[in-house]
Design an enzyme around this catalytic site. Sequence first.
Site, PDB file in Angstrom:
ATOM      1  N   GLU A   1      -8.435  -3.073   4.918  1.00 51.46           N
ATOM      2  CA  GLU A   1      -8.264  -2.955   3.466  1.00 51.46           C
ATOM      3  C   GLU A   1      -7.191  -3.914   2.964  1.00 51.46           C
ATOM      4  O   GLU A   1      -7.315  -4.503   1.888  1.00 51.46           O
ATOM      5  CB  GLU A   1      -7.893  -1.512   3.115  1.00 51.46           C
ATOM      6  CG  GLU A   1      -9.053  -0.561   3.320  1.00 51.46           C
ATOM      7  CD  GLU A   1      -8.628   0.874   3.573  1.00 51.46           C
ATOM      8  OE1 GLU A   1      -7.939   1.126   4.590  1.00 51.46           O
ATOM      9  OE2 GLU A   1      -8.974   1.743   2.767  1.00 51.46           O
TER      10      GLU A   1
ATOM     11  N   ASN B   1       0.877  -1.169   0.000  1.00 51.13           N
ATOM     12  CA  ASN B   1       0.000   0.000   0.000  1.00 51.13           C
ATOM     13  C   ASN B   1       0.918   1.224   0.000  1.00 51.13           C
ATOM     14  O   ASN B   1       1.443   1.614   1.039  1.00 51.13           O
ATOM     15  CB  ASN B   1      -0.879  -0.056   1.253  1.00 51.13           C
ATOM     16  CG  ASN B   1      -1.874   1.086   1.320  1.00 51.13           C
ATOM     17  OD1 ASN B   1      -1.826   2.008   0.489  1.00 51.13           O
ATOM     18  ND2 ASN B   1      -2.748   1.042   2.297  1.00 51.13           N
TER      19      ASN B   1
END
Length: 407
Positions: free
Chosen positions: A389, A12
């Site tokens: 996430e 990420n």
Amino acid sequence: MSTPHPVILVVNAGSSSVKVSIYAVPEAAHSNVDIQPTLAAHGQIEGIGVAPRLVARMADGREVTDQKFPVEQVADHDAAFRLIRLTLSVALRDTPPVAIGHRVVHGGSEFADAVRIDDDVIARLEALVPLAPLHQPHNLTAIRAIRGAVPDLLQVACFDTAFHAGRDPLTQLMALPYAYYEQGVRRYGFHGLSYAYIARRLRQVAPDLADGRVVVAHLGNGASLCAMRGGRSVDSTMGLTALDGMPMGTRCGSIDPGAVLYLAAQGMAPDAIQAMLYGQSGLKGISGISSDMRALLASDTPRARLAVDFYAWRAAQEVGKLAVTLGGLDALVFTAGIGANAPDVRARICAHLAELFGIALDPAANGDNCQRISHDTSRVPVLVLPTDEEGMIALSTARILRETGGL
Ligand code: ADP
């Protein structure tokens, strides 16, 4: 520690940070069902190019490292990624990953699901950079760096926009000349990985609510809300870019576009306007103190209070808007840093919704961040569900790995 299972890396890459998580893919995931991979370790570098700091931990909380680096040593995302990878590979006695899943902010109207990355996908993601100028270039840097080093390794892009694909065109429209809509100037929506996770989680913890009309408020540094029916997105507060909707840590949320024209006419350059709208607005802009909700809640200056009041009122307004799209409201869910951890902010938002929706919080449950924070008398149940996430990216990556015969 060594892991007997194949491992997936989840990357990420944000504007000033890179986060890497290692997930083990359990045996059962080889069958045709989606089994959640298990987190083994997590590392992140913050302050890239300014004051780099690397923190890495095993999933059980044991610290692998926590150290600061001179700026020259971690000057860019490429260096940050290499450093985290090295740190975590030592921790895992270097089990090479079988796939890498990336968070990619913008998938435009083309990508309605996670996708295996190839040169064509990279070119299409590059074309979307102007729609997410602060995020997409970093996502692409990580993808290219890994492709350069290990060209055959499966890489998967998981999009923040994909969960919102296929919504009614009415909810995607902006009232500009229609030709722009056809060119892709439309309301996409973001935080889709978080919403996909919450939709799945809600079905586990409250199946009676999961099929209903649900508004999910993802309140982190970025913030948006999503209207879901039957676990699918039917509307959201964000638009073409991640600037729209409610105010955020440093982003402005919805404003009169005339304000932008006014500033441009006053001689403010487009780059400066962009930097202000993304980086100097929202909670930070109003308070003049910080973008961090904790700092504002701890401050008693009038402008810190004004920033939090405005934030809560705008969040509540957006719940109202989304309830109109849904034709009612069966549940409200809070998630992300502020949504899952700030009882005071949730209480302020819900106070605005008390009369209209009959929402009543249970102060003790709210104060303890319990899963159900509404009072028994509340007409609409209110829940707190922490998001994940990265877990969602691991799940989609394991699925594509299986589909492509890699498991
Ligand atoms: P990101 O969008 O970068 O993933 P997070 O979801 O971690 O960010 O959310 C960060 C926000 O959450 C910050 O404004 C932070 O102050 C806020 N936050 C985290 N914990 C708390 C807390 N206990 N009380 C109030 N705000 C909190």
